[in-house]
Design an enzyme around this catalytic site. Structure first.
Site, PDB file in Angstrom:
ATOM      1  N   LYS A   1      -2.431   0.867  10.813  1.00  9.01           N
ATOM      2  CA  LYS A   1      -2.706  -0.120   9.812  1.00  9.01           C
ATOM      3  C   LYS A   1      -3.686  -1.496  11.258  1.00  9.01           C
ATOM      4  O   LYS A   1      -2.896  -0.936  12.815  1.00  9.01           O
ATOM      5  CB  LYS A   1      -1.515  -0.666   8.988  1.00  9.01           C
ATOM      6  CG  LYS A   1      -1.233  -0.439   7.839  1.00  9.01           C
ATOM      7  CD  LYS A   1      -2.358  -0.983   7.102  1.00  9.01           C
ATOM      8  CE  LYS A   1      -2.237   0.308   5.380  1.00  9.01           C
ATOM      9  NZ  LYS A   1      -1.385   0.716   4.970  1.00  9.01           N
TER      10      LYS A   1
HETATM   11  C1  LIG Z   1      -0.407   1.761   3.628  1.00 12.00           C
HETATM   12  C2  LIG Z   1      -0.768   1.353   2.154  1.00 12.00           C
HETATM   13  C3  LIG Z   1       0.559   0.847   1.493  1.00 12.00           C
HETATM   14  C4  LIG Z   1       1.585   0.803   1.978  1.00 12.00           C
HETATM   15  O1  LIG Z   1       1.993   0.906   2.918  1.00 12.00           O
HETATM   16  P1  LIG Z   1       3.257   1.281   4.081  1.00 12.00           P
HETATM   17  O2  LIG Z   1       3.855   0.342   4.933  1.00 12.00           O
HETATM   18  O3  LIG Z   1       2.579   2.563   4.446  1.00 12.00           O
HETATM   19  O4  LIG Z   1       4.264   1.423   3.238  1.00 12.00           O
HETATM   20  C5  LIG Z   1       0.235  -0.181   0.227  1.00 12.00           C
HETATM   21  N1  LIG Z   1      -1.593  -0.545  -0.308  1.00 12.00           N
HETATM   22  C6  LIG Z   1      -2.241   0.241   0.338  1.00 12.00           C
HETATM   23  C7  LIG Z   1      -3.515  -0.297  -0.066  1.00 12.00           C
HETATM   24  C8  LIG Z   1      -1.983   0.281   1.911  1.00 12.00           C
HETATM   25  O5  LIG Z   1      -2.359   1.102   2.270  1.00 12.00           O
END
Ligand SMILES: *Cc1c(COP(=O)(O)O)cnc(C)c1O
Length: 384
Positions: free
Chosen positions: A196
């Site tokens: 992210k």
């Molecule tokens: C990455 C992501 C999540 C979840 O995040 P994590 O920290 O990996 O649990 C939820 N929704 C979307 C759209 C994502 O891309």
């Protein structure tokens, strides 16, 4: 020999190492320590939310939001169909039924016109209405949240924003001008997973403007333990807290978020310029919505045949350039086969033709040129 160009990797600097070191040396390596609350305060300030509660992951933050919205087994949750499955998993953990809503072709995010028509139809037919509408700000692009909020208000539905991919994205025009994604619904969730825009290794953030919800979120994320001498728990909670070490990393990353957003936008601009005049479709760039272009993703033209996306991905892999397909829509996921879906064709098309290109925040211009050159080369070859 050329070096491999990865899709998107974390950008960790000296400050991150310094703060993580400090956290480890302090002995407060777990969920107690000053970095967690500092990270929450600074994060809330950055996005303009009143409260932020750090969580073990973005999925955990979303799950807490579902719990706080009162989602019970059999309740209906409307969610964008074109997204990463974590979006719906949070609802499935509460044994909710799903209403999967297709995307608009222009913004790639939830088609509110289709959702409105479906709610009207359900109401007239006396069928189940959603308890929650979960909008997803896909790939860094702000969704049409204002229309969702208006619709939800008419029906008394809670709005949860999955802003996992879009930290730093804002609206610049209209009723939400100046607002950050994740702060306009009743609750928002962000992710700090490794890929992210900022990372804590793994982690997430729950945000809200409602003090009671914020307190309940913190309570639920710490096993719902009451501040009592003995171990007294007033409901079934979760171990969803972020660690102090991870929060230290998060604080250092947050300091660089503006820089990361500017870099992602610059990368997007260079790709957009390079692909202008070709039949490659560039990502949404809509008035009033400032995307972070978290993962810069193109649409391979349909005219190049149904395997064109895979061909381009293979072509790039051969020259050590990593790329990745977009998500298979939720209605195509085996565990969700029985869920209700509105439309679905737009998401299927985005999936069939979508490819994310390298866009790490430390991508050099010469590496980006290498990617561009190869994509353009493929376009020419495929066009012959
Ligand atoms: C990455 C992501 C999540 C979840 O995040 P994590 O920290 O990996 O649990 C939820 N929704 C979307 C759209 C994502 O891309």
């Amino acid at each position: 020999m050329t070096e491999r160009i990865p899709l998107a990797i974390p950008n960790i600097g000296d400050r991150e190492i310094e703060l993580v070191n400090e956290a480890v040396r302090s002995g407060f390596v777990s969920s107690v320590g000053r970095f967690v609350s500092e990270f929450e305060t600074q994060f809330a300030e950055y996005v303009g939310a009143k409260y932020a509660v750090a969580c073990a992951s973005g999925t955990a933050a979303l799950h807490i939001a579902m719990r706080l919205a009162g989602v019970q087994p059999g309740d209906l949750v409307a969610v964008s169909d074109f997204t990463f499955m974590a979006s719906s998993n949070a609802a499935s953990y509460q044994f909710a039924e799903l209403l999967l809503v297709d995307s608009e072709p222009e913004s790639w995010s939830m088609d509110v016109v289709k959702l409105r028509a479906e709610l009207e139809r359900r109401k007239a037919a006396g069928e189940k209405l959603p308890k929650v509408i979960e909008i997803v700000h896909i790939l860094g692009q702000p969704a049409d949240a204002h229309a969702v909020i208006e619709l939800a208000a008419e029906y008394g539905i809670t709005v949860i924003e999955d802003a996992a991919e879009a930290l730093g994205a804002v609206w610049t025009e209209g009723p939400l001008a100046g607002k950050h994604v994740g702060t306009v619904g009743q609750m928002g969730a962000y992710s700090f997973n490794g890929n992210k825009i900022i990372t804590t290794g793994g982690g997430g953030m729950f945000t809200t403007d409602d003090e009671a919800l914020a307190q309940r979120a913190k309570h639920l994320s710490t096993q719902a333990r009451l501040p009592d001498r003995g171990y007294l728990h007033d409901e079934i909670g979760f171990n969803y807290r972020l660690t102090n070490v991870a929060a230290a990393l998060g604080i250092a990353q947050l300091e660089r978020l503006d820089e990361f957003v500017a870099t992602k936008r610059a990368i997007a601009r260079r790709y957009n310029e390079a692909f202008a005049g070709t039949d490659i479709q560039t990502p949404p760039d809509l008035p009033g919505k400032e995307s972070t272009y978290w993962l810069y993703s193109i649409q391979v033209p349909a005219s190049r045949g149904e395997h064109a996306r895979d061909e381009l991905q293979d072509f790039l892999a051969e020259v050590d350039i990593e790329s990745r397909s977009l998500w298979r829509p939720l209605h195509m996921q085996p565990p969700l086969k029985a869920e209700a879906v509105i439309g679905g064709e737009v998401g299927e098309d985005l999936f069939a033709r979508g490819l994310s290109l390298p866009c790490s925040t430390d991508l050099t211009e010469s590496d980006q040129d290498r990617v561009i050159k190869r994509v353009l080369e493929w376009i020419q070859l495929a066009g012959e």
